[in-house]
Write a protein that holds these residues in place. Structure first.
Motif, PDB file in Angstrom:
ATOM      1  N   SER A  69       0.879  -1.163   0.000  1.00 52.57           N
ATOM      2  CA  SER A  69       0.000   0.000   0.000  1.00 52.57           C
ATOM      3  C   SER A  69       0.910   1.205   0.000  1.00 52.57           C
ATOM      4  O   SER A  69       2.013   1.150   0.516  1.00 52.57           O
ATOM      5  CB  SER A  69      -0.904   0.011   1.220  1.00 52.57           C
ATOM      6  OG  SER A  69      -0.232   0.542   2.321  1.00 52.57           O
TER       7      SER A  69
ATOM      8  N   LYS B 286      -9.365   1.275  -0.805  1.00 49.41           N
ATOM      9  CA  LYS B 286      -9.591   1.809   0.534  1.00 49.41           C
ATOM     10  C   LYS B 286      -8.851   3.130   0.679  1.00 49.41           C
ATOM     11  O   LYS B 286      -7.659   3.222   0.406  1.00 49.41           O
ATOM     12  CB  LYS B 286      -9.097   0.809   1.573  1.00 49.41           C
ATOM     13  CG  LYS B 286      -9.511   1.163   2.977  1.00 49.41           C
ATOM     14  CD  LYS B 286      -9.139   0.060   3.937  1.00 49.41           C
ATOM     15  CE  LYS B 286      -9.481   0.472   5.367  1.00 49.41           C
ATOM     16  NZ  LYS B 286      -8.871  -0.432   6.346  1.00 49.41           N
TER      17      LYS B 286
ATOM     18  N   THR C 139     -12.401   6.840   6.809  1.00 54.64           N
ATOM     19  CA  THR C 139     -12.097   5.913   5.721  1.00 54.64           C
ATOM     20  C   THR C 139     -13.236   5.926   4.715  1.00 54.64           C
ATOM     21  O   THR C 139     -14.379   6.235   5.040  1.00 54.64           O
ATOM     22  CB  THR C 139     -11.903   4.459   6.207  1.00 54.64           C
ATOM     23  OG1 THR C 139     -13.071   4.071   6.922  1.00 54.64           O
ATOM     24  CG2 THR C 139     -10.692   4.300   7.075  1.00 54.64           C
TER      25      THR C 139
ATOM     26  N   ILE D 193     -14.480   3.539   1.260  1.00 54.38           N
ATOM     27  CA  ILE D 193     -14.253   2.376   0.409  1.00 54.38           C
ATOM     28  C   ILE D 193     -14.916   2.632  -0.932  1.00 54.38           C
ATOM     29  O   ILE D 193     -16.107   2.930  -0.995  1.00 54.38           O
ATOM     30  CB  ILE D 193     -14.870   1.091   1.022  1.00 54.38           C
ATOM     31  CG1 ILE D 193     -14.372   0.858   2.442  1.00 54.38           C
ATOM     32  CG2 ILE D 193     -14.607  -0.114   0.117  1.00 54.38           C
ATOM     33  CD1 ILE D 193     -12.980   0.291   2.563  1.00 54.38           C
TER      34      ILE D 193
ATOM     35  N   LYS E  77      -7.930   6.191   3.320  1.00 55.88           N
ATOM     36  CA  LYS E  77      -7.867   6.440   4.753  1.00 55.88           C
ATOM     37  C   LYS E  77      -7.283   7.816   4.992  1.00 55.88           C
ATOM     38  O   LYS E  77      -6.294   8.182   4.373  1.00 55.88           O
ATOM     39  CB  LYS E  77      -6.946   5.368   5.366  1.00 55.88           C
ATOM     40  CG  LYS E  77      -7.342   4.889   6.723  1.00 55.88           C
ATOM     41  CD  LYS E  77      -6.498   3.696   7.103  1.00 55.88           C
ATOM     42  CE  LYS E  77      -5.688   4.024   8.337  1.00 55.88           C
ATOM     43  NZ  LYS E  77      -4.758   2.959   8.715  1.00 55.88           N
TER      44      LYS E  77
ATOM     45  N   SER F 230      -5.110   2.494  -0.642  1.00 57.82           N
ATOM     46  CA  SER F 230      -4.621   1.128  -0.829  1.00 57.82           C
ATOM     47  C   SER F 230      -5.689   0.312  -1.548  1.00 57.82           C
ATOM     48  O   SER F 230      -6.848   0.692  -1.592  1.00 57.82           O
ATOM     49  CB  SER F 230      -4.256   0.497   0.515  1.00 57.82           C
ATOM     50  OG  SER F 230      -5.393   0.421   1.342  1.00 57.82           O
TER      51      SER F 230
ATOM     52  N   SER G 129      -7.720  -3.040  -1.489  1.00 59.79           N
ATOM     53  CA  SER G 129      -7.984  -4.107  -0.515  1.00 59.79           C
ATOM     54  C   SER G 129      -8.531  -5.369  -1.168  1.00 59.79           C
ATOM     55  O   SER G 129      -8.576  -6.418  -0.535  1.00 59.79           O
ATOM     56  CB  SER G 129      -8.911  -3.610   0.601  1.00 59.79           C
ATOM     57  OG  SER G 129     -10.070  -3.044   0.075  1.00 59.79           O
ATOM     58  N   ALA G 130      -8.938  -5.294  -2.414  1.00 57.23           N
ATOM     59  CA  ALA G 130      -9.377  -6.502  -3.131  1.00 57.23           C
ATOM     60  C   ALA G 130      -9.389  -6.223  -4.630  1.00 57.23           C
ATOM     61  O   ALA G 130      -9.551  -5.082  -5.049  1.00 57.23           O
ATOM     62  CB  ALA G 130     -10.762  -6.928  -2.672  1.00 57.23           C
TER      63      ALA G 130
ATOM     64  N   LYS H 184     -11.523  -3.019  -5.066  1.00 51.85           N
ATOM     65  CA  LYS H 184     -11.978  -2.332  -3.871  1.00 51.85           C
ATOM     66  C   LYS H 184     -10.817  -1.455  -3.420  1.00 51.85           C
ATOM     67  O   LYS H 184      -9.726  -1.951  -3.131  1.00 51.85           O
ATOM     68  CB  LYS H 184     -12.318  -3.376  -2.803  1.00 51.85           C
ATOM     69  CG  LYS H 184     -13.327  -2.924  -1.787  1.00 51.85           C
ATOM     70  CD  LYS H 184     -13.901  -4.130  -1.065  1.00 51.85           C
ATOM     71  CE  LYS H 184     -13.703  -3.983   0.425  1.00 51.85           C
ATOM     72  NZ  LYS H 184     -14.138  -5.196   1.157  1.00 51.85           N
TER      73      LYS H 184
END
Ligand SMILES: *[C@@H]1O[C@H](CO)[C@@H](O)[C@H](O)[C@H]1NC(C)=O
Length: 130
Positions: A17, A107, A59, A61, A109, A93, A95-96, A105
């Motif tokens: 990330s 993310k 955060t 998403i 933050k 980052s 995440s999927a 996905k």
């Protein structure tokens, strides 16, 4: 842009990330994953904004495709632009999913107490992932 891509790639390899603040020193505020070539189109572009709360980490998403929708295109590149240029921005980052897949996905933050303002652009192509 090529240098940016390489930097981001190194960063990815190192930490999986990327923290844009490390890159701020290098005047880079865009996380570039993958590469776009002729035939790639913008599949999705979205701006994510959240204001800051004292002591809180915000955060966000981003999901592509959106809930209930189906995507037939392969993702070739993902650009995550931090719109906070002063170092107060957040940490993006994946995440999927991601490059070579049909979903992702992301993310986002914020720093503690800070807000976030990102523009996420997803490029891809229909048919083959190469
Ligand atoms: C987020 O950044 C964009 C691009 O700089 C800007 O146009 C927009 O006003 C910002 N959003 C907020 C709510 O500050």
């Amino acid at each position: 842009m090529r240098a940016v891509a390489v930097l981001s790639l190194l960063c990815l390899v190192a930490a999986s990330s990327c923290q844009s603040h490390d890159l701020d020193k290098l005047m880079v505020t865009v996380l570039v994953l993958g590469q776009t070539t002729y035939g790639d189109v913008v599949l999705y572009k979205v701006n994510a904004y959240k204001y800051g709360f004292p002591f809180f980490v915000r955060t966000s998403i981003i999901k592509y495709p959106e809930r209930g929708k189906y995507n037939f295109a392969y993702i070739r590149a993902i650009h995550i632009k931090d719109n906070d240029y002063d170092g107060s921005g957040g940490y993006p980052s994946i995440s999927a999913g991601g490059i070579g897949q049909r979903f992702v996905k992301v993310k986002l933050k914020s720093q503690r107490g800070g807000g976030l303002n990102f523009t996420v652009t997803i490029y891809g192509r229909y048919l083959f992932p190469f």
